[in-house]
Structure formats: C-alpha cells, structure tokens
Motif scaffolding. Sequence first.
Motif, mmCIF file in Angstrom:
data_model
loop_
_atom_site.group_PDB
_atom_site.id
_atom_site.type_symbol
_atom_site.label_atom_id
_atom_site.label_comp_id
_atom_site.label_asym_id
_atom_site.label_seq_id
_atom_site.Cartn_x
_atom_site.Cartn_y
_atom_site.Cartn_z
ATOM 1 N N MET A 1 17.655 -22.866 22.063
ATOM 2 C CA MET A 1 17.564 -22.666 23.511
ATOM 3 C C MET A 1 17.604 -24.002 24.252
ATOM 4 O O MET A 1 18.318 -24.169 25.237
ATOM 5 C CB MET A 1 16.250 -21.925 23.828
ATOM 6 C CG MET A 1 16.006 -21.680 25.299
ATOM 7 S SD MET A 1 17.241 -20.552 26.018
ATOM 8 C CE MET A 1 16.701 -20.505 27.702
ATOM 9 N N LYS A 2 16.813 -24.966 23.732
ATOM 10 C CA LYS A 2 16.763 -26.291 24.348
ATOM 11 C C LYS A 2 18.126 -26.969 24.280
ATOM 12 O O LYS A 2 18.589 -27.583 25.249
ATOM 13 C CB LYS A 2 15.707 -27.149 23.644
ATOM 14 C CG LYS A 2 15.546 -28.537 24.236
ATOM 15 C CD LYS A 2 14.499 -29.338 23.487
ATOM 16 C CE LYS A 2 14.383 -30.752 24.052
ATOM 17 N NZ LYS A 2 13.378 -31.553 23.308
ATOM 18 N N THR A 3 18.787 -26.834 23.117
ATOM 19 C CA THR A 3 20.103 -27.446 22.935
ATOM 20 C C THR A 3 21.127 -26.833 23.889
ATOM 21 O O THR A 3 21.952 -27.535 24.477
ATOM 22 C CB THR A 3 20.586 -27.253 21.486
ATOM 23 O OG1 THR A 3 19.606 -27.771 20.588
ATOM 24 C CG2 THR A 3 21.914 -27.970 21.261
ATOM 25 N N ARG A 4 21.079 -25.514 24.048
ATOM 26 C CA ARG A 4 21.994 -24.822 24.953
ATOM 27 C C ARG A 4 21.769 -25.242 26.397
ATOM 28 O O ARG A 4 22.708 -25.410 27.166
ATOM 29 C CB ARG A 4 21.818 -23.312 24.819
ATOM 30 C CG ARG A 4 22.344 -22.730 23.509
ATOM 31 C CD ARG A 4 22.093 -21.248 23.411
ATOM 32 N NE ARG A 4 22.786 -20.523 24.464
ATOM 33 C CZ ARG A 4 22.636 -19.226 24.691
ATOM 34 N NH1 ARG A 4 21.810 -18.507 23.944
ATOM 35 N NH2 ARG A 4 23.315 -18.633 25.660
ATOM 36 N N LEU A 5 20.496 -25.431 26.761
ATOM 37 C CA LEU A 5 20.162 -25.837 28.125
ATOM 38 C C LEU A 5 20.678 -27.247 28.404
ATOM 39 O O LEU A 5 21.252 -27.516 29.467
ATOM 40 C CB LEU A 5 18.639 -25.776 28.327
ATOM 41 C CG LEU A 5 18.133 -25.803 29.765
ATOM 42 C CD1 LEU A 5 18.666 -24.614 30.547
ATOM 43 C CD2 LEU A 5 16.612 -25.811 29.801
ATOM 44 N N ILE A 6 20.484 -28.147 27.432
ATOM 45 C CA ILE A 6 20.969 -29.526 27.588
ATOM 46 C C ILE A 6 22.496 -29.530 27.685
ATOM 47 O O ILE A 6 23.083 -30.237 28.509
ATOM 48 C CB ILE A 6 20.501 -30.400 26.403
ATOM 49 C CG1 ILE A 6 18.977 -30.584 26.456
ATOM 50 C CG2 ILE A 6 21.193 -31.766 26.427
ATOM 51 C CD1 ILE A 6 18.394 -31.274 25.241
ATOM 52 N N THR A 16 24.614 -31.232 37.961
ATOM 53 C CA THR A 16 23.305 -31.706 37.516
ATOM 54 C C THR A 16 22.786 -32.819 38.418
ATOM 55 O O THR A 16 21.619 -32.811 38.828
ATOM 56 C CB THR A 16 23.387 -32.204 36.059
ATOM 57 O OG1 THR A 16 23.888 -31.151 35.236
ATOM 58 C CG2 THR A 16 22.023 -32.627 35.553
#
Length: 367
Positions: A1-6, A16
Amino acid sequence: MKTRLIGFFKSDLLFTLSLILALVTCLTGRFSWSFIDYKVIFSLFGLMLVINGLEHAGLLHTLGQTILQKSQYLRTLIRSIVLLSFFSSMLLTNDVAILTLLPMYIMLTRGIQERSSVLLGAVYLTAAANMGSSLFPFGNPQNLFLFSYYAIPLPRFLATTATFVGLSLLALLLLIQLLPKKPLTIRVEPVIFKKKETTVYSGLLLVMILGIFGLLPMPAAVGLTAAVIFFQNKQLFVKVDYLLLLTFVFFFLIVGNIQAQTVIIDTIQPYFQESHQALIGSILLSQVISNVPAAILIAPFTTLEKALLLGVNLGGLGTLIASLANLIAYKLIKQALPQETKQYQKRFYLVNTALLITVAAVVYILL
C-alpha cells in the motif's frame, strides 16, 4: 500500500508539488473557495469529456491513416503528420493530438532505418501540437485560463496569438524541408470511424465553445455536455484527467494566498510591469514549473495580458517540463522506444532551443 501510494505521487510530480504548496499556503494563510476560478475548472472538465469522445470516435486516427496512404516519402509523411498535429491541436488540444498521433507515428515508422529523421519527426510532431494549440482560447489550459482571467475579447486574443502561431508553422516547415527525401513503404491498418458519434461530439464541442465565449451560460453548457455523454458513453468520465483539474484548484489556492501577502507582491510585481520583461519572465518561469502553472502564478501580478499570453505559449518550447504535452510525448517515446530515448532527448532540446530562441526573438521585436 505504501509503495503504491509513493508511486502514485511520483507519477505526477506537478500534481504532488502543487498539493504540497497548496497545503503549506493554506496552513500559513487561509482556505477560501473564492480563490478558485470555477469557470476555468468546469470549462476544462467539459472540454476533456468532449475531446475524449472525439478521440474514441476515431476522428484523428482516420485522418492520420488517410494521410499515410498518400505519403510516398518519409519527409512527406513527417510533414503531413506534423501539419495534422498542428491544426488538430487547435480544436482538440495539444495533449490529445500527441496522445493520438505520436503512438501511431511510432508504430508506423518502427521499421524505418533512417532513425535520425524518425526521431526528429517525433520532436516536430510534439512542437507542432504545442504551437498549434496556442491559437484559440480552448486549445490548451493556459490559454483558457488567461482568456477567462483577463476577459480578453476574441478578436484581440486571435490578433495576439496568430502571429506567433504563423511564425511557428513557418519555422517547422523549414526544418522539415531539411530532412532527406527517402522513399517510404508503409502498410496502412484499417481503423473504425464512428460517424454518428463524431457528429454528436462535434455538436457538444460547439456547445462548450459557445459557453467559453459567454454565448451560453457555462453551467448550462457543461451540464448539457455531461448529460449527453453520460447517456452516450459514460466510460468517457473515467478518462477525464482529474489530477490536472485538481492541480488547477491547488494553484488557484496558492495564488489566492500569495495575493494576500504584500511582501511577496511587492517583490514579484516589478518584474512584470514592462512588456518585454513580462514576456521573458513568463518564458523562463515556464521552463522550470511548466507553462500552465506559470500563467496562473503570474497573471495576478501584471495587466500585460498580451506579453503573458505570448510568453507562456512560447514557454511550452524549451525543456521537457516546460509543457505537460512535452512530458506526455517523452513518456510515450520512453515506453515504445527505450533504446532511443537519449537520442530523442538530444534532438528534443536541440530543436526546441532553436525554435524558442528564433520565434521568441521575432516576437520580442514585434511586441
């Protein structure tokens, strides 16, 4: 999830950056819905829907295939596809012209040995989309914003942009003429052209144009367009670039808060009170933050709409980030021709720098 968000935030750095700056300025200043230019946001939304519809109907693909059938030489093919990009971007925006025509061009020229000319053709196609889209208020986002912000009469708007667009076309044609005249053999693939859908979307494009020019209430124009497309093909709503719309909202919030800071205004404003300074300043700022946010950021600090309009459109030439259309073209090249990306970049900067300096010098003298 964190990787996808980044990955999501890294995929669109302009979005951004604008989000971060909007949060910072709103926390140090204030949030106000009045900062947002809703006419520009809804105009962009409606135009995106209609243009996605015309793309889905196969209009540009059909025109492109017709041109290819008549191309006997590589130079002829490049000239024809560049002219199609140039003129189609006037109505269908620079992004759509590139997204539709560049992949087709890459596919058709993949087996051609004259790679230098092929890559130059891709660069010319991209520059043509940027330049051609500069003519009308609805050709690109920065024009739409400035047309609305300054309430520029259409005759004055066209009188300003026509010279730049004409010079750009002449420069492109001269560059194309320098390409070698190599024989060309290409197998043309059949495409589906939906005449009925094209007629419907063309009518909706006219509705949106009337709304932009104030001949129809904008809420009515957008409402009618959205309603027809919902029943015609609701999947087109998914293809709308909502991140770009949010980016506009964020920059409106940033500018709204900047305008409340007299120190910032006193620092920036003097640099945009003379036509030539405003022209050069907007060109340079476009090179580092892209021409759409440059237009939104500079507009509140100057009344010189002609210089700013010319500057941000000229500013689409130059660096890869000078225009969102440039980044789109680069991503398409990187995906389709990874081994030739560096060669494309070299030619991109060479051609864009030459075009920017040449056309900007003439505009500077005429301004």
